[in-house]
Scaffold this active site. Structure first.
Site, PDB file in Angstrom:
ATOM      1  N   LEU A   1       2.984 -10.742 -11.426  1.00 43.10           N
ATOM      2  CA  LEU A   1       1.944 -10.157 -12.242  1.00 43.10           C
ATOM      3  C   LEU A   1       0.715 -11.144 -12.134  1.00 43.10           C
ATOM      4  O   LEU A   1       0.597 -12.172 -12.629  1.00 43.10           O
ATOM      5  CB  LEU A   1       2.342 -10.153 -13.628  1.00 43.10           C
ATOM      6  CG  LEU A   1       0.844  -9.456 -14.565  1.00 43.10           C
ATOM      7  CD1 LEU A   1       0.357  -8.166 -14.001  1.00 43.10           C
ATOM      8  CD2 LEU A   1       1.560  -9.583 -16.089  1.00 43.10           C
TER       9      LEU A   1
ATOM     10  N   ASN B   1      -3.978 -11.432 -11.565  1.00 46.43           N
ATOM     11  CA  ASN B   1      -5.292 -11.075 -12.438  1.00 46.43           C
ATOM     12  C   ASN B   1      -5.534  -9.669 -12.109  1.00 46.43           C
ATOM     13  O   ASN B   1      -6.287  -9.087 -12.593  1.00 46.43           O
ATOM     14  CB  ASN B   1      -6.191 -12.067 -11.993  1.00 46.43           C
ATOM     15  CG  ASN B   1      -5.850 -13.471 -12.696  1.00 46.43           C
ATOM     16  OD1 ASN B   1      -5.849 -13.506 -13.702  1.00 46.43           O
ATOM     17  ND2 ASN B   1      -6.233 -14.358 -11.935  1.00 46.43           N
ATOM     18  N   THR B   2      -5.118  -8.966 -10.809  1.00 48.63           N
ATOM     19  CA  THR B   2      -5.681  -7.440 -10.480  1.00 48.63           C
ATOM     20  C   THR B   2      -4.407  -6.808 -10.039  1.00 48.63           C
ATOM     21  O   THR B   2      -4.722  -5.574  -9.911  1.00 48.63           O
ATOM     22  CB  THR B   2      -6.727  -7.726  -9.413  1.00 48.63           C
ATOM     23  OG1 THR B   2      -6.086  -8.264  -8.072  1.00 48.63           O
ATOM     24  CG2 THR B   2      -7.997  -8.463  -9.553  1.00 48.63           C
TER      25      THR B   2
ATOM     26  N   GLY C   1      -0.745 -23.420 -12.066  1.00 50.64           N
ATOM     27  CA  GLY C   1      -0.389 -22.130 -12.131  1.00 50.64           C
ATOM     28  C   GLY C   1       1.043 -21.608 -11.533  1.00 50.64           C
ATOM     29  O   GLY C   1       1.393 -22.285 -10.342  1.00 50.64           O
TER      30      GLY C   1
ATOM     31  N   ASP D   1       1.670 -19.159  -9.693  1.00 45.34           N
ATOM     32  CA  ASP D   1       1.539 -18.450  -8.543  1.00 45.34           C
ATOM     33  C   ASP D   1       1.347 -19.668  -7.461  1.00 45.34           C
ATOM     34  O   ASP D   1       1.799 -19.440  -6.510  1.00 45.34           O
ATOM     35  CB  ASP D   1       0.368 -17.583  -8.420  1.00 45.34           C
ATOM     36  CG  ASP D   1      -1.027 -18.276  -9.088  1.00 45.34           C
ATOM     37  OD1 ASP D   1      -0.924 -19.104  -9.655  1.00 45.34           O
ATOM     38  OD2 ASP D   1      -2.117 -17.642  -8.743  1.00 45.34           O
TER      39      ASP D   1
END
Length: 249
Positions: free
Chosen positions: A8, A10-11, A99, A101
């Site tokens: 998941l 940010n966009t 982060g 990610d």
């Protein structure tokens, strides 16, 4: 039943089945920060053994994702950043401040590259991380991506177009100048980072690009490797070595 991977951002929400040699086909669904594209649920099987989740997205969407997955998954595991992750040693003094990610992209890079790697993510932000041949993360940099630069300029000066134009060294109208300037700023950071990494490693690192904006930069960077699913690849590798992961349900 099978294990599934969820990234998941940010966009977008990305999801894929976990297979014995990595990820299966990756599907991506846009979100607006408040709700998902409803089509994402149709991509899921009725029952899941383990749902592996990595999230840097909005808290409300993370909660919605968990709410959707808990009834159909026997177990839900939300991945957290640890000092040691599948052969990667995170270089931050406080690993949890990196982060997830970026951490998973490093894990994915470790599986792909035996030597030094410079890992560049091009999404909302432009992230740069250096990984050495022993799996040690040397830290990195964060800057606005070219698209975010355009959005920020437009927000402060609405007469500056938020998109359009053809990138060139010297644009002959405002849109071209913006396209070239924002792209050039991103390329400058990457090229500077490559030079610094080569000085440390004694040779140029392998340059890996991932994220939704990677293609815009790829053609401008000699020898760069496009790794569009690098975060998912890292999540898949970690799911096969599930030490130190936080179990949500």
């Amino acid at each position: 039943m099978s294990d599934w991977l969820f990234d998941l951002g940010n966009t977008r929400l990305k999801l894929a089945p976990l297979e014995h040699d990595g990820t299966g086909p990756v599907s991506a669904f846009a979100h607006d920060g408040a709700r998902f594209d409803p089509a994402w649920m149709a991509a899921l099987p009725k029952d899941i053994d383990v749902a592996w989740i990595a999230s840097v997205g909005p808290a409300a969407l993370r909660a919605s994702l968990l709410q959707a997955l808990v009834p159909r998954a026997a177990r839900v595991v939300e991945v957290r950043v640890e000092r040691e992750m599948a052969g990667v040693r995170i270089g931050y003094a406080e690993p949890a401040r990196l982060g997830i990610d970026r951490a998973l992209a490093l894990v994915g890079a470790r599986a792909r590259v035996s030597g030094w790697a410079l890992v560049v993510g091009v999404g909302t932000a432009l992230t740069v991380d250096l990984l050495d041949a022993a799996g040690l993360h040397h830290g990195g940099a964060i800057a606005p991506s070219p698209s975010l630069m355009r959005e920020a300029l437009h927000a402060r000066a609405p007469q500056l177009p938020v998109d359009g134009g053809t990138a060139a060294a010297f644009g002959t109208d405002t849109a071209d100048a913006l396209a070239g300037g924002c792209l050039g700023a991103a390329l400058g950071l990457i090229e500077r980072s490559c030079k610094a990494a080569a000085a440390l490693a004694g040779q140029p690192p392998v340059l890996l690009l991932h994220g939704g904006g990677a293609m815009q930069l790829l053609a401008q960077l000699d020898g760069a490797v496009h790794a569009p699913s690098l975060v998912m690849e890292g999540l898949a590798r970690l799911a096969r070595e599930p030490r130190g992961l936080e179990h949500t349900g």
